[in-house]
Design an enzyme around this catalytic site. Structure first.
Site, mmCIF file in Angstrom:
data_model
loop_
_atom_site.group_PDB
_atom_site.id
_atom_site.type_symbol
_atom_site.label_atom_id
_atom_site.label_comp_id
_atom_site.label_asym_id
_atom_site.label_seq_id
_atom_site.Cartn_x
_atom_site.Cartn_y
_atom_site.Cartn_z
ATOM 1 N N LYS A 210 0.840 -1.201 0.000
ATOM 2 C CA LYS A 210 0.000 0.000 0.000
ATOM 3 C C LYS A 210 0.873 1.249 0.000
ATOM 4 O O LYS A 210 0.696 2.151 -0.797
ATOM 5 C CB LYS A 210 -0.903 -0.049 1.239
ATOM 6 N N GLU A 216 10.429 -4.679 4.721
ATOM 7 C CA GLU A 216 10.531 -6.077 4.271
ATOM 8 C C GLU A 216 10.245 -6.180 2.773
ATOM 9 O O GLU A 216 10.981 -6.819 2.017
ATOM 10 C CB GLU A 216 9.522 -6.961 5.025
ATOM 11 N N GLY A 271 -4.965 -2.348 5.204
ATOM 12 C CA GLY A 271 -4.188 -3.492 4.712
ATOM 13 C C GLY A 271 -4.880 -4.826 4.958
ATOM 14 O O GLY A 271 -5.010 -5.664 4.063
ATOM 15 N N ARG A 272 -5.344 -5.020 6.174
ATOM 16 C CA ARG A 272 -5.947 -6.327 6.514
ATOM 17 C C ARG A 272 -7.356 -6.483 5.965
ATOM 18 O O ARG A 272 -7.995 -7.511 6.173
ATOM 19 C CB ARG A 272 -5.902 -6.546 8.027
ATOM 20 N N GLU A 357 -5.089 -7.410 14.987
ATOM 21 C CA GLU A 357 -4.572 -6.083 14.643
ATOM 22 C C GLU A 357 -5.719 -5.072 14.704
ATOM 23 O O GLU A 357 -5.508 -3.889 14.942
ATOM 24 C CB GLU A 357 -3.924 -6.087 13.250
ATOM 25 N N HIS A 388 -5.463 -34.149 16.874
ATOM 26 C CA HIS A 388 -4.368 -35.012 17.329
ATOM 27 C C HIS A 388 -3.254 -34.177 17.941
ATOM 28 O O HIS A 388 -2.129 -34.651 18.095
ATOM 29 C CB HIS A 388 -3.853 -35.848 16.156
ATOM 30 N N LYS A 508 9.265 -1.142 14.770
ATOM 31 C CA LYS A 508 9.850 -0.793 13.468
ATOM 32 C C LYS A 508 10.908 0.297 13.638
ATOM 33 O O LYS A 508 11.988 0.235 13.059
ATOM 34 C CB LYS A 508 8.772 -0.224 12.537
HETATM 35 C C1 G6Q Z 1 -2.673 -4.038 7.920
HETATM 36 C C2 G6Q Z 1 -1.452 -3.390 8.320
HETATM 37 C C3 G6Q Z 1 -0.189 -4.071 7.864
HETATM 38 C C4 G6Q Z 1 0.213 -3.773 6.432
HETATM 39 C C5 G6Q Z 1 1.654 -4.201 6.222
HETATM 40 C C6 G6Q Z 1 2.115 -3.966 4.822
HETATM 41 O O1 G6Q Z 1 -3.773 -3.647 8.194
HETATM 42 O O2 G6Q Z 1 -1.496 -2.064 7.995
HETATM 43 O O3 G6Q Z 1 -0.208 -5.455 8.027
HETATM 44 O O4 G6Q Z 1 -0.651 -4.407 5.545
HETATM 45 O O5 G6Q Z 1 2.476 -3.514 7.109
HETATM 46 O O6 G6Q Z 1 2.011 -2.625 4.480
HETATM 47 P P1 G6Q Z 1 2.188 -2.153 3.010
HETATM 48 O O7 G6Q Z 1 1.093 -2.747 2.190
HETATM 49 O O8 G6Q Z 1 2.120 -0.655 3.040
HETATM 50 O O9 G6Q Z 1 3.534 -2.662 2.547
#
Ligand code: G6Q
Length: 545
Positions: A210, A216, A271-272, A357, A388, A508
Site C-alpha cells: 500500500k 521487508e 491493509g488487513r 490487529e 491429534h 519498526k
Molecule cells: C494491515 C497493516 C499491515 C500492512 C503491512 C504492509 O492492516 O497495515 O499489516 O498491511 O504492514 O504494508 P504495506 O502494504 O504498506 O507494505
C-alpha cells in the site's frame, strides 16, 4: 476528534449482563438442551449457502436479548451506517473505512469527499481482469519472449496474508499451469526458497505494498529485481516482469516500475481488509476474473446481510456479541478457529491479523484506558489435524476457549468416504465439547475408580458451527466478510478504533536504529538497556565466527 460516549461498563445493558452472567454460570449446556428440546433449531441462522448454529453457546434467549440491547446502546446501528456511508470513522488516521466499496456493484454510488468511489473500484477491477487474462492465456510475455509460468507475490501483513490465504483456499479453481509463490519475510531464506529453481525469464513479480515503503517488501523487491536483471542482463527486463500494487505512484516510479504496470487502491482500504482490492491480483491471476467477481459477490451478500438484517438474525453481529460475552464475562482469553477443510489451512493465520490487529487495543475512541478485555487471541489449525494435537486442552484443560467450527456440506475432492468421516469429526467435536462425559457414564463403562477423573469430560465448552454448502469463491467471500463485520461489531462495543495499528510502530523504529549498530565496523557506544546491549554485543562477536 473526540467521541463522547458512556464508558462501556456504565451502560445499563452491560450492568444487566454482569448480573445475568451469574445466572448462566449456574447452569450448563446439558441442562439448557435438556429443558428446551428445540434449542438446536432455535439458535440458528440460515442464509443462502450458510447455516450458522450458535446453540452450543452459554446463552439463553435472555442473553441474546441483553447482548442486542448492548449493541443498540453502544450505537452499533448508526456505526454500521457510518461505515457504509463513508464517514471517517478511522478517527486516528482521519480516514473512511470503505472495504465494502470494493465489492459494490457498478451502479452503486458511494460518495467520499464529493466523489463517487465506485467507478474507480471497477476501473481497477477491469484493468486487473484484462491483465490477468493476458497472463493466464500466455499473451503476456517475459523479456525474452517466454510466457509466464511463475508468479511471485512480494508483500507482508495485509499485503500477503490475504493473498496467501485466498490462493490456498481457492487452489481448486486455480490455473494449474501457473505456479504461485509468496515472499513476505525479510529473512533471506524466504526469498531463496521461493525462487529456488525458478527461471527468471518465466517469472512475474507482483510487488504489493500500500505504502511502497515497507522495509521487508522493499528489501525483497530490490533483491528480486537484482535476481532478474542479473539473469536477463538488462534493466529493460523490469518492465516485462514487475508489476506494482500500491496507493503510492511516486514510490512505484522511483523503484523503476512503470505506472502503466501499477494497479491502485485507496487509503480507505486498510491493509488487513484489502484482499479483495488490487492486492488480490495474484488471486485473480490464479482463479480468473470470473471467479474473482464471484468472490466479490460473496463479500457483497454478507455486507448486505450485515447492513440490513435485524440483529437477532444477523450472523456477524451475533458472532461479535458472543465474543464480547466470553471476553467480558467468562474470562475467555483466546478463540480457536477450526476449519474442517484443508484448503482453509491459512485461514486461521489470516484471521489472526484481521482480528488482533483490529481489536487488540487498550485505548477507547475518546482516549481512555479500557477497564475490560478486548480482542481474544485467535488461533487454530485445520481439522482433523488439530484433534491429534491441541484438542486435549480444549476438552480437558482449565481454560474456557470458545471454538468456531467451519465445515462444508460438499467436498471439492469427493474421495471414498473421506468427507463423511471429516464431517463426522466436526459434529462429534462440538458435541463432545458441549456435553462432555460424566463421571457416572465413565464408571458405568467399567472404568476403575482411580481412572474415572482422568476419563471424565466436564463439557459445557461453547462453540459455533458454520456449515457452508461448498468452498466456492463466493463462499470464501462470504466467510471473510462475516469475520470482518464480526470484528467491526466487537470494536464498536469495546469502543476502540478497529482500523488503525499504532502498536506495530515502535518495534519498526527501534529496528531501524539498531540495524546500523549490527555492523561490526560500527564502533559507536551502545546506549540501550543492559540486556539489549549485551545481545547486540554477542551477535556482533559471533556473526562472522
Ligand atoms: C494491515 C497493516 C499491515 C500492512 C503491512 C504492509 O492492516 O497495515 O499489516 O498491511 O504492514 O504494508 P504495506 O502494504 O504498506 O507494505
Amino acid at each position: 476528534m473526540t467521541v463522547n460516549r458512556l464508558p462501556l461498563k456504565q451502560l445499563s445493558a452491560w450492568r444487566a449482563l454482569t448480573e445475568h452472567s451469574q445466572v448462566i454460570s449456574q447452569t450448563s449446556l446439558k441442562t439448557m438442551f435438556g429443558v428446551e428440546s428445540r434449542r438446536g433449531a432455535r439458535f440458528v441462522v440460515k442464509e443462502p449457502g450458510i447455516y450458522f448454529d450458535y446453540s452450543k453457546n452459554l446463552i439463553t434467549g435472555e442473553t441474546i436479548r441483553l447482548l442486542i440491547a448492548l449493541a443498540e446502546e453502544s450505537g452499533l446501528p448508526s456505526r454500521i451506517e457510518a461505515m457504509f456511508r463513508a464517514e471517517k470513522i478511522n478517527i486516528t488516521e482521519d480516514r473512511a473505512v470503505l472495504h465494502v466499496a470494493l465489492r459494490a456493484p457498478r451502479e452503486e454510488v458511494i460518495m467520499l469527499d464529493g466523489e463517487n468511489v465506485v467507478p474507480g473500484v471497477h476501473g481497477v477491477l477491469d484493468r486487473m481482469a484484462d491483465f490477468s487474462s493476458r497472463v493466464r492465456s500466455g499473451d503476456w510475455k517475459g523479456y525474452t519472449g517466454k510466457p509466464v509460468r511463475n508468479i511471485i507475490n512480494i508483500g507482508i501483513g495485509g499485503s500477503d496474508l490475504g493473498p496467501v490465504m485466498a490462493f490456498e483456499a481457492l487452489r481448486h479453481y486455480s490455473a494449474r499451469n501457473l505456479k504461485f509463490h509468496f515472499i513476505s519475510n525479510i529473512d533471506g531464506t524466504d526469498f531463496a526458497e521461493a525462487t529456488h529453481g525458478l527461471d527468471p525469464a518465466e517469472t512475474l513479480i507482483l510487488v504489493c505494498s500500500k505504502t511502497f515503503t515497507t522495509l521487508e517488501t522493499m528489501t525483497n523487491a530490490r533483491t528480486a529485481r537484482r535476481w532478474l536483471v542479473d539473469a536477463l542482463g538488462s534493466e529493460e527486463s523490469v518492465r516485462n516482469h514487475f508489476v506494482a500494487v500500491s496507493t503510492n505512484a511516486d514510490e512505484v516510479s522511483k523503484f523503476g516500475i512503470d505506472t502503466d504496470n501499477m494497479f491502485g487502491f485507496w487509503d480507505w482500504v486498510g491493509g488487513r481488509y484489502s484482499m479483495d482490492s488490487a492486492i488480490g491480483l495474484s488471486t485473480m491471476i490464479a482463479i480468473g476474473p470470473q471467479n474473482f467477481r464471484a468472490m466479490l459477490d460473496g463479500f457483497r451478500s454478507m455486507d448486505e446481510h450485515f447492513r440490513r438484517t435485524p440483529f437477532e438474525r444477523n450472523i456477524p453481529v451475533l458472532m461479535g456479541l458472543l465474543s464480547v460475552w466470553y471476553a467480558g464475562f467468562f474470562g475467555a482469553e483466546t478463540l480457536a478457529v477450526l476449519p474442517y477443510d484443508q484448503y482453509l489451512k491459512r485461514f486461521p493465520a489470516y484471521l489472526q491479523q484481521l482480528t488482533m490487529e483490529s481489536n487488540g487495543k487498550q485505548t477507547t475512541l475518546d482516549g481512555r484506558r479500557v477497564d475490560y478485555q478486548t480482542s481474544a487471541v485467535f488461533w487454530g489449525e485445520p481439522g482433523t489435524n488439530g484433534q491429534h494435537s491441541f484438542y486435549q486442552l480444549l476438552h480437558q484443560g482449565t481454560r474456557l476457549i470458545p471454538c468456531d467450527f467451519i465445515g462444508f456440506c460438499r467436498s471439492l475432492n469427493p474421495i471414498g468416504d473421506h468427507h463423511d468421516l471429516l464431517m463426522a469429526n466436526v459434529f462429534a467435536q462440538a458435541e463432545a465439547l458441549a456435553f462432555g462425559k460424566s463421571a457416572d457414564q465413565v464408571r458405568e463403562e467399567g472404568t476403575p475408580d482411580w481412572l474415572v477423573p482422568h476419563r471424565t469430560f466436564e463439557g459445557n465448552r461453547p462453540s459455533n458451527t458454520f456449515l457452508l454448502d461448498e468452498l466456492t469463491p463466493q463462499a470464501l467471500g462470504m466467510l471473510v466478510a462475516m469475520y470482518e463485520h464480526s470484528v467491526f461489531t466487537q470494536g464498536v462495543i469495546w469502543q476502540v478504533n478497529s482500523f488503525d495499528q499504532w502498536g506495530v510502530e515502535l518495534g519498526k523504529v527501534l529496528a531501524k536504529n539498531i540495524a546500523p549498530e549490527l555492523d561490526t565496523a560500527n564502533s559507536t557506544v551502545l546506549r540501550h538497556d543492559s540486556s539489549t546491549n549485551a545481545l547486540i554485543d554477542h551477535y556482533r562477536s559471533r556473526k562472522t565466527a
